[in-house]
Design a protein around this motif. Structure first.
Motif, PDB file in Angstrom:
ATOM      1  N   GLU A   1       0.824  -1.210   0.000  1.00 14.94           N
ATOM      2  CA  GLU A   1       0.000   0.000   0.000  1.00 14.94           C
ATOM      3  C   GLU A   1       0.856   1.257   0.000  1.00 14.94           C
ATOM      4  O   GLU A   1       0.562   2.231  -0.705  1.00 14.94           O
ATOM      5  N   ASP A   2       1.950   1.249   0.775  1.00 18.23           N
ATOM      6  CA  ASP A   2       2.828   2.421   0.809  1.00 18.23           C
ATOM      7  C   ASP A   2       3.473   2.672  -0.549  1.00 18.23           C
ATOM      8  O   ASP A   2       3.590   3.822  -0.995  1.00 18.23           O
ATOM      9  N   ILE A   3       3.909   1.599  -1.202  1.00 21.47           N
ATOM     10  CA  ILE A   3       4.499   1.748  -2.533  1.00 21.47           C
ATOM     11  C   ILE A   3       3.456   2.290  -3.501  1.00 21.47           C
ATOM     12  O   ILE A   3       3.733   3.182  -4.318  1.00 21.47           O
ATOM     13  N   SER A   4       2.245   1.774  -3.415  1.00 19.89           N
ATOM     14  CA  SER A   4       1.161   2.236  -4.275  1.00 19.89           C
ATOM     15  C   SER A   4       0.884   3.720  -4.061  1.00 19.89           C
ATOM     16  O   SER A   4       0.636   4.472  -5.010  1.00 19.89           O
ATOM     17  N   VAL A   5       0.938   4.180  -2.801  1.00 23.50           N
ATOM     18  CA  VAL A   5       0.724   5.594  -2.492  1.00 23.50           C
ATOM     19  C   VAL A   5       1.779   6.462  -3.178  1.00 23.50           C
ATOM     20  O   VAL A   5       1.466   7.529  -3.729  1.00 23.50           O
ATOM     21  N   GLU A   6       3.027   6.015  -3.163  1.00 26.76           N
ATOM     22  CA  GLU A   6       4.098   6.794  -3.799  1.00 26.76           C
ATOM     23  C   GLU A   6       3.880   6.925  -5.304  1.00 26.76           C
ATOM     24  O   GLU A   6       4.081   7.989  -5.886  1.00 26.76           O
ATOM     25  N   PHE A   7       3.442   5.838  -5.936  1.00 31.28           N
ATOM     26  CA  PHE A   7       3.147   5.915  -7.366  1.00 31.28           C
ATOM     27  C   PHE A   7       1.959   6.835  -7.635  1.00 31.28           C
ATOM     28  O   PHE A   7       1.972   7.637  -8.570  1.00 31.28           O
ATOM     29  N   GLY A   8       0.941   6.725  -6.798  1.00 32.80           N
ATOM     30  CA  GLY A   8      -0.231   7.578  -6.981  1.00 32.80           C
ATOM     31  C   GLY A   8       0.101   9.053  -6.816  1.00 32.80           C
ATOM     32  O   GLY A   8      -0.394   9.894  -7.564  1.00 32.80           O
ATOM     33  N   ALA A   9       0.948   9.361  -5.848  1.00 35.81           N
ATOM     34  CA  ALA A   9       1.325  10.757  -5.626  1.00 35.81           C
ATOM     35  C   ALA A   9       2.094  11.322  -6.809  1.00 35.81           C
ATOM     36  O   ALA A   9       2.059  12.531  -7.067  1.00 35.81           O
ATOM     37  N   ALA A  10       2.791  10.447  -7.544  1.00 35.35           N
ATOM     38  CA  ALA A  10       3.539  10.886  -8.729  1.00 35.35           C
ATOM     39  C   ALA A  10       2.690  10.823  -9.994  1.00 35.35           C
ATOM     40  O   ALA A  10       3.208  10.889 -11.105  1.00 35.35           O
ATOM     41  N   ASP A  11       1.374  10.670  -9.800  1.00 34.35           N
ATOM     42  CA  ASP A  11       0.403  10.677 -10.897  1.00 34.35           C
ATOM     43  C   ASP A  11       0.500   9.462 -11.807  1.00 34.35           C
ATOM     44  O   ASP A  11       0.189   9.540 -13.000  1.00 34.35           O
ATOM     45  N   TRP A  12       0.914   8.316 -11.270  1.00 24.73           N
ATOM     46  CA  TRP A  12       0.792   7.073 -12.028  1.00 24.73           C
ATOM     47  C   TRP A  12      -0.688   6.705 -12.052  1.00 24.73           C
ATOM     48  O   TRP A  12      -1.419   6.914 -11.084  1.00 24.73           O
ATOM     49  N   TYR A  13      -1.110   6.131 -13.145  1.00 27.63           N
ATOM     50  CA  TYR A  13      -2.530   5.905 -13.361  1.00 27.63           C
ATOM     51  C   TYR A  13      -3.083   4.796 -12.471  1.00 27.63           C
ATOM     52  O   TYR A  13      -4.212   4.877 -11.983  1.00 27.63           O
ATOM     53  N   ARG A  14      -2.264   3.754 -12.233  1.00 25.72           N
ATOM     54  CA  ARG A  14      -2.805   2.596 -11.527  1.00 25.72           C
ATOM     55  C   ARG A  14      -1.684   1.748 -10.951  1.00 25.72           C
ATOM     56  O   ARG A  14      -0.679   1.496 -11.604  1.00 25.72           O
ATOM     57  N   ALA A  15      -1.845   1.307  -9.701  1.00 22.06           N
ATOM     58  CA  ALA A  15      -0.976   0.303  -9.095  1.00 22.06           C
ATOM     59  C   ALA A  15      -1.869  -0.776  -8.514  1.00 22.06           C
ATOM     60  O   ALA A  15      -2.847  -0.472  -7.828  1.00 22.06           O
ATOM     61  N   THR A  16      -1.569  -2.025  -8.798  1.00 20.82           N
ATOM     62  CA  THR A  16      -2.414  -3.124  -8.358  1.00 20.82           C
ATOM     63  C   THR A  16      -1.549  -4.332  -8.057  1.00 20.82           C
ATOM     64  O   THR A  16      -0.446  -4.458  -8.608  1.00 20.82           O
ATOM     65  N   TRP A  17      -2.006  -5.208  -7.183  1.00 22.30           N
ATOM     66  CA  TRP A  17      -1.230  -6.400  -6.851  1.00 22.30           C
ATOM     67  C   TRP A  17      -2.153  -7.582  -6.604  1.00 22.30           C
ATOM     68  O   TRP A  17      -3.352  -7.434  -6.376  1.00 22.30           O
ATOM     69  N   ALA A  18      -1.574  -8.786  -6.653  1.00 25.73           N
ATOM     70  CA  ALA A  18      -2.332 -10.015  -6.422  1.00 25.73           C
ATOM     71  C   ALA A  18      -1.375 -11.118  -6.010  1.00 25.73           C
ATOM     72  O   ALA A  18      -0.176 -11.069  -6.320  1.00 25.73           O
ATOM     73  N   ILE A  19      -1.909 -12.127  -5.323  1.00 25.04           N
ATOM     74  CA  ILE A  19      -1.161 -13.341  -5.004  1.00 25.04           C
ATOM     75  C   ILE A  19      -1.469 -14.367  -6.083  1.00 25.04           C
ATOM     76  O   ILE A  19      -2.642 -14.700  -6.319  1.00 25.04           O
ATOM     77  N   LEU A  20      -0.454 -14.841  -6.766  1.00 27.54           N
ATOM     78  CA  LEU A  20      -0.628 -15.791  -7.858  1.00 27.54           C
ATOM     79  C   LEU A  20       0.002 -17.127  -7.497  1.00 27.54           C
ATOM     80  O   LEU A  20       1.093 -17.178  -6.931  1.00 27.54           O
ATOM     81  N   GLU A  21      -0.687 -18.214  -7.839  1.00 29.12           N
ATOM     82  CA  GLU A  21      -0.198 -19.573  -7.641  1.00 29.12           C
ATOM     83  C   GLU A  21       0.184 -20.154  -8.998  1.00 29.12           C
ATOM     84  O   GLU A  21      -0.634 -20.210  -9.919  1.00 29.12           O
ATOM     85  N   SER A  22       1.442 -20.557  -9.155  1.00 25.20           N
ATOM     86  CA  SER A  22       1.936 -21.016 -10.458  1.00 25.20           C
ATOM     87  C   SER A  22       1.158 -22.214 -10.991  1.00 25.20           C
ATOM     88  O   SER A  22       0.920 -22.321 -12.196  1.00 25.20           O
ATOM     89  N   ALA A  23       0.728 -23.141 -10.104  1.00 26.69           N
ATOM     90  CA  ALA A  23       0.004 -24.333 -10.564  1.00 26.69           C
ATOM     91  C   ALA A  23      -1.324 -23.961 -11.208  1.00 26.69           C
ATOM     92  O   ALA A  23      -1.832 -24.700 -12.063  1.00 26.69           O
ATOM     93  N   ASP A  24      -1.910 -22.813 -10.829  1.00 24.69           N
ATOM     94  CA  ASP A  24      -3.163 -22.376 -11.451  1.00 24.69           C
ATOM     95  C   ASP A  24      -2.956 -21.954 -12.897  1.00 24.69           C
ATOM     96  O   ASP A  24      -3.930 -21.824 -13.652  1.00 24.69           O
ATOM     97  N   LEU A  25      -1.725 -21.722 -13.277  1.00 19.86           N
ATOM     98  CA  LEU A  25      -1.409 -21.331 -14.652  1.00 19.86           C
ATOM     99  C   LEU A  25      -0.789 -22.471 -15.443  1.00 19.86           C
ATOM    100  O   LEU A  25      -0.186 -22.262 -16.491  1.00 19.86           O
ATOM    101  N   GLY A  26      -0.925 -23.699 -14.929  1.00 22.50           N
ATOM    102  CA  GLY A  26      -0.466 -24.867 -15.666  1.00 22.50           C
ATOM    103  C   GLY A  26       0.954 -25.277 -15.399  1.00 22.50           C
ATOM    104  O   GLY A  26       1.442 -26.251 -15.999  1.00 22.50           O
ATOM    105  N   VAL A  27       1.664 -24.567 -14.516  1.00 23.76           N
ATOM    106  CA  VAL A  27       3.043 -24.930 -14.181  1.00 23.76           C
ATOM    107  C   VAL A  27       3.025 -26.210 -13.351  1.00 23.76           C
ATOM    108  O   VAL A  27       2.125 -26.441 -12.548  1.00 23.76           O
ATOM    109  N   ALA A  28       4.052 -27.057 -13.531  1.00 26.55           N
ATOM    110  CA  ALA A  28       4.064 -28.384 -12.900  1.00 26.55           C
ATOM    111  C   ALA A  28       4.597 -28.361 -11.472  1.00 26.55           C
ATOM    112  O   ALA A  28       4.962 -29.400 -10.935  1.00 26.55           O
ATOM    113  N   SER A  29       4.642 -27.209 -10.848  1.00 28.09           N
ATOM    114  CA  SER A  29       5.039 -27.110  -9.446  1.00 28.09           C
ATOM    115  C   SER A  29       4.291 -25.950  -8.815  1.00 28.09           C
ATOM    116  O   SER A  29       3.854 -25.019  -9.503  1.00 28.09           O
ATOM    117  N   ARG A  30       4.162 -26.010  -7.509  1.00 28.42           N
ATOM    118  CA  ARG A  30       3.455 -24.964  -6.786  1.00 28.42           C
ATOM    119  C   ARG A  30       4.424 -23.858  -6.392  1.00 28.42           C
ATOM    120  O   ARG A  30       5.551 -24.120  -5.996  1.00 28.42           O
TER     121      ARG A  30
END
Length: 447
Positions: A252-281
């Protein structure tokens, strides 16, 4: 802000004369540009030609996960990517695979170097042991989090991105002789305060109290893109990967810094490699920041079909892997204490450097570095370098190319799914990819 000396400016002007006259820059002159631009390539001191690949820097770049996702999986050749990493073995692997590497500490480099003035993108994967359950988790200590957050908050002021929308000029400019007409009319002054004079070295020095210096690499996620913006580079985007245990308040703090510098969007997510077909978690936190587009990063709504470890390595069904040797048996369950085996008929457990000691229970067969790389979605021929232990550590630390392709595909508005499916089909579905007796020559399998 770095600046060229008069003598260096003269050398650059001479090289520009060749460029403007559509003549190749002589080798000896290009060598001088390399010296001036070091550690960056001398060609980056010259302006990009129309249609030339755009310049991207990759920090904590490792052996090439992001680069493989960008070029091999997505087929994007629109970027001139230069990576930086401290590991000599990881750099050697990436170079052998055709990627550009500088072996250096990113915290010792100047983000406002003149050679970086045309950078459009930043990719960064700070090491995660400080936050990961596999490490000592010093990054989760409140004292360390407080130090890191203070340093992140200093980035905007050092770069000149302290917004004055809700601050009276007199608070920032106490020596202002005349009343500001905007403040008199609106009660505040629009725009930004000037840079506060703090150097990037001084901002980084705010991290000196950390109990683990690796925690401080999260500062670079905000520092590099905003320093490039402050220097006038046409920066457009940033992508980051880190442990899924990274405290959300830091994101959130990093996102605030980007927003203050007028970046249009900062977003994040937790991704699991196996959900994308990778053969390991492998569960990791990813962040995207974009200056000119609304981008939403989230797990895929429909996970790709699961690839099992056995399928990826061409094994028969029913195989099991032993990860920790012979463990005492729990009489209550009849199973080894500590959970030291898993079925290869599912995606592999998350790889680490200790994966080099895993064995197939049926016959004691150990994985090869190439197989470890395949389990994290690298092509079987990927040229891992260094000792056996080092190669497994690289495979354990790296960003999975398929996951990198997913993140970069979303960033660029691409049809990532078809490209990822095509890549996985070629990677995992050759019956004779891994003969059972395959072991590379020259490895000490007890290492």
């Amino acid at each position: 802000m770095s600046a060229l000396t008069a003598a260096e400016e003269q050398i650059l002007c001479t090289a520009l004369d060749y460029e403007y006259n559509d003549q190749p820059v002589p080798a000896e002159l290009m060598a001088e540009l390399d010296r001036i631009a070091a550690p960056w390539p001398g060609r980056w001191l010259l302006p990009s030609k129309p249609g030339a690949p755009k310049r991207v820097i990759e920090l904590c770049a490792g052996p090439g996960g992001w680069a493989e996702g960008l070029k091999t999986v997505l087929g994007l050749n629109a970027y001139d990517v230069v990576g930086v990493d401290m590991s000599a073995d990881a750099c050697a692997t990436a170079i052998a695979a055709g990627h550009v590497r500088i072996c250096a500490d990113v915290t010792q480099l100047d983000p406002e170097h003149p050679a970086l003035r045309e950078t459009v993108g930043v990719i960064i994967s700070p090491p995660c042991p400080s936050f990961s359950t596999a490490g000592k988790r010093a990054g989760l200590l409140r004292s360390n989090i407080a130090i890191l957050r203070d340093a992140i908050a200093a980035v905007g002021e050092a770069g000149g991105f302290l917004r004055l929308d809700e601050i009276c000029c007199a608070e920032v400019f106490p020596d202002l002789e005349d009343d500001c007409p905007l403040c008199a009319d609106l009660g505040h002054h629009e725009g930004y305060a000037p840079r506060n004079g703090q150097t990037w070295a001084e901002v980084r020095a705010m991290l000196d109290g950390l109990t683990d210096p690796r925690i401080g690499l999260m500062l670079e996620v905000a520092l590099w893109p905003l320093a490039l913006q402050a220097a006038g580079a046409p920066i457009e985007w940033m992508v980051m990967e880190q442990s899924n245990n990274l405290p959300e308040e830091i994101l959130e703090d990093i996102s605030v810094e980007f927003g203050a510098a007028d970046w249009y969007r900062a977003t994040w997510a937790i991704l699991e490699s196996a959900d994308l077909g990778v053969a390991s978690r492998r569960k990791r936190a990813f962040m995207i920041a974009s200056r000119y587009a609304w981008v939403t990063l989230e797990p895929p709504k429909e996970p790709l079909p699961t690839t099992t470890m056995a399928e990826a390595l061409g094994w028969d069904a029913g195989e099991r892997m032993n990860t920790r040797g012979q463990r005492p048996v729990d009489p209550a369950t009849g199973r080894a204490k500590g959970g030291n085996t898993f079925s290869a008929d599912k995606p592999s457990w998350c790889l680490t450097g200790k994966t080099r000691t895993w064995v197939r229970e049926r016959d004691g067969l150990r994985l090869t570095p190439a197989q470890a790389g395949t389990l994290v979605s690298f092509r079987a021929s990927y040229p891992w370098q260094g000792s056996r232990s080092s190669q497994f550590q690289q495979a354990g630390d790296v960003v999975c190319p398929v996951v990198a392709a997913y993140v970069l595909g979303i960033l660029h508005g691409m049809n990532w799914e078809q490209r990822v499916r095509d890549y996985l089909t070629g990677l995992y579905h050759y019956d004779d990819l891994w003969p059972d007796d395959h072991q590379p020559e020259g490895y000490d399998l007890t290492a």
